[in-house]
Design an enzyme around this catalytic site. Structure first.
Site, PDB file in Angstrom:
ATOM      1  N   SER A   1       0.838  -1.195   0.000  1.00 41.53           N
ATOM      2  CA  SER A   1       0.000   0.000   0.000  1.00 41.53           C
ATOM      3  C   SER A   1       0.876   1.250   0.000  1.00 41.53           C
ATOM      4  CB  SER A   1      -0.922  -0.004   1.223  1.00 41.53           C
ATOM      5  OG  SER A   1      -0.155  -0.016   2.416  1.00 41.53           O
TER       6      SER A   1
ATOM      7  N   LYS B   1      12.156  -7.707 -19.132  1.00 40.79           N
ATOM      8  CA  LYS B   1      11.770  -8.869 -18.337  1.00 40.79           C
ATOM      9  C   LYS B   1      10.359  -8.688 -17.766  1.00 40.79           C
ATOM     10  CE  LYS B   1      13.333 -11.655 -14.376  1.00 40.79           C
ATOM     11  NZ  LYS B   1      14.368 -11.784 -13.316  1.00 40.79           N
TER      12      LYS B   1
ATOM     13  N   GLU C   1      -7.248  25.668   3.366  1.00 44.38           N
ATOM     14  CA  GLU C   1      -6.268  24.754   2.755  1.00 44.38           C
ATOM     15  C   GLU C   1      -6.893  23.893   1.669  1.00 44.38           C
ATOM     16  OE1 GLU C   1      -7.635  22.478   6.535  1.00 44.38           O
ATOM     17  OE2 GLU C   1      -7.437  24.549   5.826  1.00 44.38           O
TER      18      GLU C   1
ATOM     19  N   TYR D   1      -5.103   9.330  12.531  1.00 44.36           N
ATOM     20  CA  TYR D   1      -4.051   8.318  12.649  1.00 44.36           C
ATOM     21  C   TYR D   1      -4.362   7.118  11.763  1.00 44.36           C
ATOM     22  CZ  TYR D   1      -2.263  10.800  16.747  1.00 44.36           C
ATOM     23  OH  TYR D   1      -1.733  11.744  17.583  1.00 44.36           O
TER      24      TYR D   1
ATOM     25  N   HIS E   1     -11.824  26.164   6.359  1.00 45.09           N
ATOM     26  CA  HIS E   1     -10.600  25.448   5.980  1.00 45.09           C
ATOM     27  C   HIS E   1     -10.087  25.943   4.620  1.00 45.09           C
ATOM     28  CE1 HIS E   1     -10.510  22.284   9.120  1.00 45.09           C
ATOM     29  NE2 HIS E   1     -11.819  22.495   9.149  1.00 45.09           N
TER      30      HIS E   1
ATOM     31  N   CYS F   1      -9.937  26.854  11.874  1.00 45.07           N
ATOM     32  CA  CYS F   1     -11.004  26.087  12.518  1.00 45.07           C
ATOM     33  C   CYS F   1     -10.791  26.038  14.041  1.00 45.07           C
ATOM     34  CB  CYS F   1     -11.119  24.705  11.899  1.00 45.07           C
ATOM     35  SG  CYS F   1     -12.723  23.928  12.239  1.00 45.07           S
TER      36      CYS F   1
END
Length: 546
Positions: A13, A223, A509, A54, A507, A381
Site C-alpha cells: 500500500s 523482463k 487549505e 491516525y 478550511h 477552525c
C-alpha cells in the site's frame, strides 16, 4: 464516448496511486482533454468523516459538503475538474445503497448477491462520471490487489470493459520494484505476482507504473514486459522523488506515459504544454528567501493528518519563491515543555483544525506566544477557536473562558454549539459542512489578502464563536473581519495592531493549488518572510566604518 482509465495498486500500500492518478489527469488536461477524477475505497465506513487521522490521514471536504478521502485533495490540486460526492465512494456507501434498495423491494424478491447487485451498483457510480462534457474519467481503486476488500471493485471494473467495449477502457497498475542492497539489484518478481493476481481476476493491465528507488534498466523492463504480457514501452518507471511531489508529472512525461495513454485510447489531443508546471519547479528549485513555520497540532507526528495544510504552505512558498521549513510541533509537548523552548526561532506559527480536548492548552499557549512576541499567526477552525479562548483569558479578563466542547461548566463559553447542533445524535455528516459565504470587512487584513469583498470557503465544524461576547472582544481590540452574510456567524478574527494575526473558522487549505496559492496562506507566508528578513538583518555583524 467517454474513455475510462482504472488505476490499481499492487505489492504494497501507499505507493502513491492518488498522486500518480492526479498527475496523469493534469497531463491529459494539458493536452486539451476534459478530465474527471474518482476514488473508490474498499473500507466499510460510509465516509472517512468519523475516522481518526491516525487511521486515514486528513478528511478532505468538497464544496458540496462531502467528507472524502485525502486523495481527492491531490485531484483538486493537480486538475481543474470540479469534484462532487460522486467522486468518492466506499464499500459502506455501495452496500448501504444496495440494502436500502432491497428494503424498498427494488429487486422483486431476488436473492441479493455480490454479483450482480453489488458490482452493478459499483458500475453505476462509475458510469455516472461520464457524459458529453468529459473525455476521460480516471478512477482509482483503493487498497492493494490481493486484499479481500477490493475484490468486488476489481470484478466491477473487469465487467465495465465488457459493457462499454475494451477499446474504451485502459487498466493502469502501480507496483513496487524493490531494490535489494545485499544483491545490488532490483527485483521484478513482486510485480510479476501482482499482475498475475490481476490476470486471475480477468484483468490484463495495459500499463505498468513501477515505483522504484533506483532506475530500471532496459533489460529489467524487457523482463517485466515479457512476464506481465505488456509492451516494453508500457513499463513506466516512477522513481522516488527526493525534492518535491510536484516533480511527478515531469517524470511521467519523461517516460511518455501521457503519449501512451492518448495513443492506446485513441484520444484526439493537442501537443502537451506544461510550461506553467516547469516554471513552478524552477521557482521551487531557486528560492530567494528562506522561512520557518511551526505547525502546532495534536497529530503532528502523522504527516497525512495535515496534508492539505502542508501543501498550502508549500504553495505559498512557491508563490513567493521561498524555501519553507516546516516544524511539526506536538501541542501536548508545549504543555509539558513550554512555548518558549519549542517555538523560539520560528518566523510564523500556524494552528490547524482538529477535534477533542487533548493538546488544546498547548495550542492556547502557542497562540499567546505568537500574539505577545509579534510572530505572524494563522489559526484554522479549532485554531481560530483557540485564538478566541486565549484572547478571552489573557486580554478580556475572562480567566476561565473555554469552549463548551471541552468544558461544559465553564462560566464563559466563548465558543459554543450552533443552535441546530444541540440535539444531534449521529456523528457522521452532521457538522456544518461544505462551501459557505463570508463577507469581509473593509480595510481588514482578510480583505487585503483576498482582494475581494466576499468569498466562499469550505467548513467542517460544529462549534462557533458565542455572539454574547462579541462587544466585549471588540472593546479589547479584536476585529471580526469576516462574518456570514446575515452577520450571525463569526468567520474571521484578526488583531489590527499585530504584524499578522488572523484566524478563520473555515478550511482555506482545501482551495489552495500549486499554481494558485490561497490568498491567506500567501499573506501569512509573506509576513513570515518579512519577519525572517528583519531577524536576519539584526543578526548581521556590524560593518566597520573605518
Amino acid at each position: 464516448m467517454t474513455k475510462h482509465i482504472f488505476v490499481t495498486g499492487g505489492v504494497v500500500s501507499s505507493l502513491g496511486k492518488g498522486l500518480t492518478s492526479a498527475s496523469l489527469g493534469m497531463l491529459l488536461e494539458s493536452r486539451g482533454l476534459r478530465v474527471r477524477m474518482q476514488k473508490l475505497d474498499p473500507y466499510i465506513n460510509v465516509d472517512p468523516g468519523t475516522m481518526s487521522p491516525y487511521q486515514h490521514g486528513e478528511v478532505y471536504v468538497l464544496d458540496d459538503g462531502s467528507e472524502t478521502d485525502l486523495d481527492l485533495g491531490h485531484y483538486e490540486r493537480f486538475t481543474s475538474g470540479a469534484l462532487t460526492r460522486d467522486c468518492n465512494y466506499t464499500t459502506g456507501q455501495i452496500y448501504l445503497s444496495v440494502i436500502e434498495k432491497e428494503r424498498k423491494g427494488r429487486f422483486l424478491g431476488k436473492t441479493v448477491q455480490v454479483i450482480p447487485h453489488i458490482t452493478n451498483e459499483i458500475k453505476s457510480v462509475i458510469a455516472r462520471m461520464g457524459g458529453d462534457d468529459v473525455d476521460v474519467v480516471i478512477t482509482e481503486i483503493g487498497g492493494t490487489v490481493g486484499d479481500i476488500e477490493s475484490l468486488p471493485f476489481l470484478e466491477a471494473i473487469r465487467q465495465y470493459a465488457q459493457d462499454v467495449g475494451r477499446e474504451n477502457v485502459l487498466y493502469m497498475h502501480l507496483t513496487l520494484v524493490p531494490y535489494l542492497k545485499a544483491a545490488d539489484e532490483l527485483k521484478t518478481k513482486p510485480t510479476q505476482h501482482s499482475v498475475g493476481q490481476l490476470r486471475e481476476i480477468g484483468i490484463q493491465p495495459d500499463v505498468l507504473v513501477c515505483r522504484c528507488e533506483h532506475p530500471i534498466s532496459r533489460e529489467e523492463r524487457d523482463k517485466i514486459a515479457l512476464f506481465c504480457n505488456v509492451p516494453t514501452e508500457a513499463v513506466i518507471e516512477e522513481k522516488d522523488k527526493d525534492f518535491s511531489i510536484y516533480e511527478v508529472p515531469i517524470s511521467l512525461v519523461d517516460n511518455k506515459l501521457d503519449e501512451l495513454v492518448v495513443k492506446k485510447l485513441g484520444l484526439p489531443s493537442r501537443a502537451l504544454d506544461i510550461t506553467p508546471w516547469t516554471d513552478l519547479l524552477h521557482r521551487l528549485r531557486n528560492p530567494r528567501h528562506e522561512v520557518s513555520i511551526a505547525v502546532v497540532g495534536k497529530y503532528a507526528e502523522h504527516k497525512d493528518a495535515y496534508k492539505s495544510i502542508y501543501e498550502s504552505i508549500d504553495h505559498a512558498g512557491m508563490h513567493h519563491q521561498a524555501q519553507v521549513r516546516i516544524g511539526r510541533i506536538q501541542s501536548s509537548d508545549i504543555e509539558r515543555e513550554g512555548a518558549e523552548r519549542l517555538l523560539s526561532g520560528f518566523d510564523g506559527i500556524l494552528i490547524p483544525g482538529g477535534f477533542g480536548e487533548r493538546g488544546v492548552e498547548g495550542k492556547v499557549q502557542a497562540i499567546r506566544f505568537a500574539r505577545e512576541r509579534g510572530i505572524p499567526f494563522f489559526g484554522i477552525c479549532l485554531g481560530m477557536q483557540c485564538a478566541v479562548i486565549e484572547y478571552a483569558r489573557n486580554v478580556c479578563g475572562l480567566e476561565k473562558a473555554h469552549s463548551s466542547e471541552f468544558d461544559k461548566d465553564t462560566p464563559d463559553p466563548v465558543i459554543c454549539l450552533l443552535d441546530e447542533q444541540q440535539n444531534v445524535t449521529q456523528m457522521g455528516g452532521t457538522m456544518r459542512l461544505g462551501s459557505q459565504p463570508t463577507l469581509l470587512a473593509d480595510e481588514s487584513k482578510a480583505q487585503q489578502c483576498y482582494g475581494l469583498d466576499d468569498v466562499h470557503e469550505r467548513h467542517r465544524h460544529r462549534y462557533e464563536f458565542n455572539n454574547t461576547y462579541r462587544d466585549q472582544f471588540r472593546e479589547h481590540g479584536m476585529q471580526f473581519s469576516g462574518t456570514s452574510p446575515d452577520g450571525s456567524l463569526v468567520e474571521i478574527v484578526e488583531l489590527p495592531d499585530h504584524p499578522w494575526f488572523l484566524a478563520v473558522q473555515y478550511h482555506p487549505e482545501f482551495k489552495s493549488k500549486p499554481l494558485k496559492a490561497h490568498p491567506l496562506f500567501a499573506g501569512f507566508v509573506e509576513a513570515a518572510i518579512e519577519r525572517g528578513s528583519r531577524k536576519h538583518e539584526r543578526e548581521q555583524p556590524a560593518v566597520s566604518q573605518r
